[in-house]
Scaffold this active site. Structure first.
Site, PDB file in Angstrom:
ATOM      1  N   ASP A  74      -1.405   2.609   1.399  1.00 49.62           N
ATOM      2  CA  ASP A  74      -0.204   1.570   0.725  1.00 49.62           C
ATOM      3  C   ASP A  74      -1.201   1.022  -0.408  1.00 49.62           C
ATOM      4  OD1 ASP A  74       2.100   0.108   0.488  1.00 49.62           O
ATOM      5  OD2 ASP A  74       0.737  -1.510   0.665  1.00 49.62           O
ATOM      6  N   GLY A  75      -0.688   0.860  -1.696  1.00 52.35           N
ATOM      7  CA  GLY A  75      -1.221   0.274  -2.783  1.00 52.35           C
ATOM      8  C   GLY A  75      -1.687  -1.236  -2.523  1.00 52.35           C
TER       9      GLY A  75
ATOM     10  N   ASP B  48       2.652   1.964 -10.767  1.00 52.00           N
ATOM     11  CA  ASP B  48       3.472   3.219 -11.000  1.00 52.00           C
ATOM     12  C   ASP B  48       4.041   3.504  -9.577  1.00 52.00           C
ATOM     13  OD1 ASP B  48       5.045   4.965 -12.172  1.00 52.00           O
ATOM     14  OD2 ASP B  48       3.489   6.614 -12.340  1.00 52.00           O
TER      15      ASP B  48
END
Length: 534
Positions: A356-357, A374
């Site tokens: 997960d970012g 993004d």
């Protein structure tokens, strides 16, 4: 109460029925989210509608099942209901997508507000409520068959509840981690439908009753298996390179003369693209290349991080135009990374981490010259990557002179829209923010930095680029870049209603794009609509 058949005398089969009915309820619920995702997204709104309608169905089934069991406590009726539910569920892969499209087509012509809520709600009501209603009758019916006296009623009801709960737990994990990634949503429906059908068949065969019904049910299941096992969401497409599912997404790869395109959880959108000639895409990725230019990537090697790597469109472009860069990406879906290597020629030097970012930023101490966010798609916006706390984390991972670029995919002129919330939130963290709208689309690129000259100096940085398509593109971005003055709209970890905000934009887009045809339909009906299209 009628005399119990031999198979029910020791009650084991009753507990087995409770176990598998609980498992099937959860499997159908998870399958529902995957069936709806390509058409309505996998947002929290859709999940809320799925859970809500299924809970309504189960509650009504509990009430009706209890009353029916009191009036006529015949196990034959319960197992007949299980077989009906099984055939209905088996038919979902065959008919479900057509029903969803018909509902969507009817509503898009008649409503302009809350389209997503209404379409998903009616789809769930028509496709899923009846079989879940029938499964809701299982527990009260089984209580009637298993409780012999008040002395052990608590123990028996508790054991039935435990069997149902354990089945539900397994039915939660098994589709998500095993059946859907391995064989897809359609076959998952068929697997659990088959389990319910088998429960009914074994019961009636052991009782030597309802033979005709058993034969008909088995034949219908075979028909559904033949026609529903493929489960293609884009059933009108016959030339897809790939269609499948991962733990997180419905995935579709298609190819035309110029490009290879990935779509996730939508049938017509573009999540990633590869141009076969290696040039600019004509999409928001080209605008986002202004971020490495702002950060001085044209003069020296820089460190670029992409949160929401997809199949690597931005990474590939960055390495093409700025080969001295170090590019790494974070993508939560390993299957998308696999597709990137198979179909999208992801460069080997672009390192991808499956994570997960936001969790990735929290775990690493490395800093970057460019961070691209993004991770937003339609209303499917991870709220944890839209808040002031998240953007503060991004800021802390930027080098001096670094730039954050955010792809916001649904711009709107309405006050308090999702992009205004995002931009104001970013403006509360970064003192310098600028935006540019992508021509011919609904995307808007936002650039943020701690140093104002980083953004405003884009025109100077462009002069250092060699003449060509990139320099021309960057001049266009520079000419249309506008400084953003933040307002008071703020998203935080505690309050970030991104799905509702995104839904408003969808309603606005539907009204703008289809109001003409909606008017024709209201005045002249289907005939007038057909005439206007011919």
């Amino acid at each position: 109460m009628p005399v119990k058949s031999d198979i029910l005398k020791n009650k084991f089969y009753l507990y087995l029925t409770e176990f598998f009915s609980g498992m099937s309820v959860m499997a159908v619920e998870l399958g529902a989210s995957r069936l709806l995702a390509p058409y309505f997204s996998s947002s929290q709104i859709v999940w809320t509608i799925i859970i809500g309608t299924i809970m309504i169905a189960m509650a009504l089934g509990n009430i009706w099942g209890g009353r029916t069991a009191d009036k006529n406590p015949n196990p034959d009726k319960l197992y007949a209901r299980l077989m009906v539910a099984a055939i209905w569920i088996a038919a979902i892969p065959v008919l479900g997508r057509y029903i969803i499209l018909l509902i969507s087509g009817a509503l898009v012509l008649t409503v302009s507000n809350n389209f997503l809520i209404l379409a998903a709600f009616f789809a769930c009501m028509i496709v899923f409520v009846y079989p879940l209603f029938l499964l809701g009758t299982v527990t009260p019916s089984l209580v009637k068959y298993t409780v012999d006296s008040l002395d052990d009623s608590g123990k028996v009801v508790g054991s039935l509840g435990a069997a149902n709960t354990i089945g539900s737990i397994i039915g939660t994990f098994l589709p998500t981690f095993v059946t859907i990634p391995a064989v897809g949503t359609a076959v998952t429906f068929l697997i659990f439908s088959g389990i319910l059908l088998l429960l009914g068949l074994v019961y009636f065969i052991s009782c030597r009753r309802k033979r005709v019904m058993c034969i008909v049910a088995a034949a219908l299941f075979v028909v559904c298996t033949i026609f529903g096992h493929s489960g293609s969401s884009a059933f009108w497409e016959d030339d897809l390179l790939y269609e499948g599912e991962s733990i997180y997404n419905y995935l579709q790869v298609k190819e035309d003369e110029d490009s290879v395109i990935l779509s996730t959880n939508v049938l017509f959108g573009v999540q990633s693209i590869m141009k076969k000639d290696g040039g600019l895409t004509g999409m928001y990725y080209d605008y986002a290349l202004a971020a490495p230019v702002m950060a001085g990537t044209a003069q020296a090697g820089k460190n670029v991080l992409i949160l929401g790597m997809g199949t690597g469109t931005f990474a590939t472009q960055t390495l093409r135009y700025f080969p001295e860069c170090t590019v790494s990406g974070v993508e939560i879906d390993q299957k998308i990374t696999d597709l990137a290597e198979t179909y999208f020629q992801l460069p080997e030097q672009a390192q991808v981490t499956t994570y997960d970012g936001r969790a990735y930023l929290q775990a690493v101490e490395e800093t970057y010259d460019v961070i691209m966010v993004d991770a937003y798609q339609d209303i499917t916006i991870p709220f944890q990557m839209s808040t002031a706390e998240f953007f503060t984390m991004v800021r802390d991972h930027l080098n001096p002179g670094g730039v954050m670029v955010v792809n916001m995919n649904m711009h709107s002129s309405t006050e308090g829209n999702i992009n205004q919330y995002l931009a104001d939130t970013i403006g509360s963290v970064f003192p310098h923010v600028a935006t540019v709208d992508v021509r011919g689309g609904t995307n808007r690129e936002l650039f943020a930095a701690m140093d104002g000259d980083t953004i405003s100096g884009l025109s100077r940085q462009v002069e250092a680029l060699p003449e060509g398509e990139l320099a021309e593109q960057m001049r266009m971005v520079s000419e249309n870049l506008e400084a953003y003055t933040p307002g008071s709209y703020l998203l935080t970890d505690d309050k970030a209603p991104v799905e509702l905000l995104g839904m408003r934009v969808i309603d606005e887009l539907i009204e703008d794009e289809l109001s003409y045809y909606q008017g024709i339909f209201r005045e002249n009906g289907f005939r007038g609509l057909i005439d206007s299209l011919s």
